[in-house]
Design a protein around this motif. Structure first.
Motif, short mmCIF file in Angstrom:
data_model
loop_
_atom_site.label_atom_id
_atom_site.label_comp_id
_atom_site.label_asym_id
_atom_site.label_seq_id
_atom_site.Cartn_x
_atom_site.Cartn_y
_atom_site.Cartn_z
N ILE A 199 8.53 -11.99 2.05
CA ILE A 199 7.96 -11.02 1.11
C ILE A 199 6.78 -10.31 1.77
CG2 ILE A 199 6.90 -10.65 -1.14
CD1 ILE A 199 8.27 -13.18 -2.11
N ALA A 200 6.82 -9.00 1.79
CA ALA A 200 5.68 -8.18 2.19
C ALA A 200 5.10 -7.61 0.90
CB ALA A 200 6.11 -7.06 3.14
N LEU A 201 3.95 -8.09 0.49
CA LEU A 201 3.41 -7.79 -0.83
C LEU A 201 2.06 -7.08 -0.72
CD1 LEU A 201 3.51 -8.21 -3.95
CD2 LEU A 201 2.32 -10.38 -3.56
N SER A 202 2.00 -5.89 -1.30
CA SER A 202 0.73 -5.20 -1.44
C SER A 202 0.17 -5.53 -2.81
CB SER A 202 0.92 -3.68 -1.31
OG SER A 202 1.36 -3.33 -0.02
N THR A 203 -1.04 -6.07 -2.84
CA THR A 203 -1.68 -6.40 -4.11
C THR A 203 -2.90 -5.50 -4.29
OG1 THR A 203 -2.89 -8.21 -3.03
CG2 THR A 203 -0.86 -8.77 -4.20
N HIS A 204 -3.13 -5.08 -5.52
CA HIS A 204 -4.18 -4.10 -5.82
C HIS A 204 -5.22 -4.73 -6.74
CE1 HIS A 204 -1.77 -0.96 -3.90
NE2 HIS A 204 -0.73 -1.58 -4.45
N GLY A 205 -6.36 -5.05 -6.16
CA GLY A 205 -7.43 -5.68 -6.91
C GLY A 205 -7.46 -7.18 -6.70
N TRP A 206 -8.66 -7.74 -6.73
CA TRP A 206 -8.84 -9.17 -6.44
C TRP A 206 -8.08 -10.05 -7.42
CZ3 TRP A 206 -9.90 -12.65 -3.05
CH2 TRP A 206 -10.30 -13.93 -3.43
N GLN A 207 -8.12 -9.70 -8.71
CA GLN A 207 -7.45 -10.53 -9.71
C GLN A 207 -5.95 -10.57 -9.47
OE1 GLN A 207 -8.36 -9.53 -13.77
NE2 GLN A 207 -7.14 -11.18 -14.62
N GLN A 208 -5.33 -9.39 -9.21
CA GLN A 208 -3.90 -9.36 -8.90
C GLN A 208 -3.60 -10.17 -7.65
OE1 GLN A 208 -0.82 -8.20 -9.84
NE2 GLN A 208 -1.68 -7.85 -11.88
N GLY A 229 -8.57 -7.05 1.33
CA GLY A 229 -8.93 -5.93 0.48
C GLY A 229 -10.36 -5.95 -0.01
N ALA A 230 -11.22 -6.73 0.63
CA ALA A 230 -12.60 -6.83 0.16
C ALA A 230 -13.29 -5.46 0.14
CB ALA A 230 -13.39 -7.79 1.05
N GLU A 231 -12.89 -4.59 1.05
CA GLU A 231 -13.55 -3.29 1.15
C GLU A 231 -13.00 -2.27 0.15
OE1 GLU A 231 -14.01 0.11 4.59
OE2 GLU A 231 -14.37 -1.98 5.15
N ASP A 232 -11.67 -2.20 0.02
CA ASP A 232 -11.09 -1.16 -0.83
C ASP A 232 -10.23 -1.70 -1.97
OD1 ASP A 232 -8.87 -2.05 0.52
OD2 ASP A 232 -8.42 -0.15 1.52
N GLY A 233 -10.08 -3.02 -2.06
CA GLY A 233 -9.30 -3.60 -3.14
C GLY A 233 -7.82 -3.71 -2.91
N ASP A 234 -7.35 -3.25 -1.75
CA ASP A 234 -5.92 -3.28 -1.43
C ASP A 234 -5.65 -4.34 -0.36
OD1 ASP A 234 -5.41 -1.25 -3.21
OD2 ASP A 234 -5.53 0.34 -1.70
N TYR A 235 -4.81 -5.31 -0.71
CA TYR A 235 -4.48 -6.42 0.17
C TYR A 235 -3.03 -6.30 0.63
CZ TYR A 235 -8.59 -8.59 -2.02
OH TYR A 235 -9.85 -8.84 -2.50
N LEU A 236 -2.75 -6.88 1.78
CA LEU A 236 -1.37 -6.98 2.25
C LEU A 236 -1.11 -8.45 2.61
CD1 LEU A 236 1.37 -5.85 3.10
CD2 LEU A 236 0.38 -5.30 5.34
#
Length: 241
Positions: A199-208, A229-236
């Motif tokens: 799974i390649a998952l983009s998550t948006h926001g720390w809670q997500q 995503g600490a800087e912009d909220g977008d994680y991979l």
């Protein structure tokens, strides 16, 4: 010096501004170099070949010929095309997208590049099958499911799609759905409990991000954070089982 750099940047961008949005161009670089693309369908990075390089690299490393790939939140189809090429004639790609504007470009990109192994599915992936509201954002790639949204869309859970035979079980799942990731994963409990899956998952926001990571860890996945995503909220996240 700053003024000179700004002037130079504007000069370099001038040809991009002069290009007609409906122009069909060749992608300039990357794995899709030479493939056909509608210039105004998305960011210029798509036809320049520079769009989301970390995700492109992940696709190239993980998708093998014959694979079944789910592109959840396909937008206008850049990663659908990349998956199609990597999976090859013996593979299958299911591209899920609910927004009519994006669907039109997605289908055109599939036709322009003659991708017989791509199945475009006009719905939103969610926790359950049914209908939901979709909020349209200013940028076509930023919309998502939301109460009081502008558009009513059909939804389906991944488990329902697979159980009903509308889609085959994937080997590789890419998901980027602007904050609805945890709901989509909740609707994929049987898929997550099954056999090998990447799974390649983009998550948006720390809670997500935290919620999705917990769901995947509880299902037995090994999780690797590829983009913090600490800087912009977008994680991979790369999750493997």
């Amino acid at each position: 010096m700053s003024r000179a750099r700004t002037l130079l940047a504007n000069l370099l961008r001038l040809p991009l501004r002069l290009m007609r949005p409906e122009s069909v161009v060749r992608i300039r670089s990357g794995e899709l170099r030479g493939w056909r693309w509608i210039a105004g369908s998305s960011t210029n990075g798509c036809w320049l070949g520079t769009y989301e390089r970390p995700m492109q690299q992940l696709f190239c490393e993980r998708i093998r010929p014959g694979a079944t790939v789910f592109d959840v939140g396909a937008n206008v189809g850049f990663f659908t095309l990349l998956a199609s090429k990597l999976a090859g004639h013996s593979g299958r790609v299911y591209a899920f997208e609910p927004l009519p504007r994006n669907l039109e470009y997605l289908e055109r990109h599939v036709r322009l590049n003659d991708r017989a192994n791509v199945h475009v599915v006009a719905l939103a992936i969610a926790a359950a099958s049914g209908e939901a509201h979709f909020r349209i954002a200013q940028h076509a790639s930023m919309g998502g499911l939301a109460e009081g949204g502008d558009l009513r869309v059909v939804t389906a859970s991944l488990d329902d799609l697979i159980a009903s035979g509308r889609a085959a079980r994937p080997d590789f799942l890419k998901m980027d759905i602007e904050g609805a990731e945890s709901d989509a994963l909740r609707g994929a409990a049987q898929l997550l409990a099954g056999g090998p899956l990447t799974i390649a998952l983009s998550t948006h926001g720390w809670q997500q991000h935290e919620t999705c990571s917990t769901i995947l860890a509880d299902a037995g996945f090994k999780i690797e954070l590829l983009k913090d995503g600490a800087e912009d909220g977008d994680y991979l996240v790369l999750a493997t089982k």
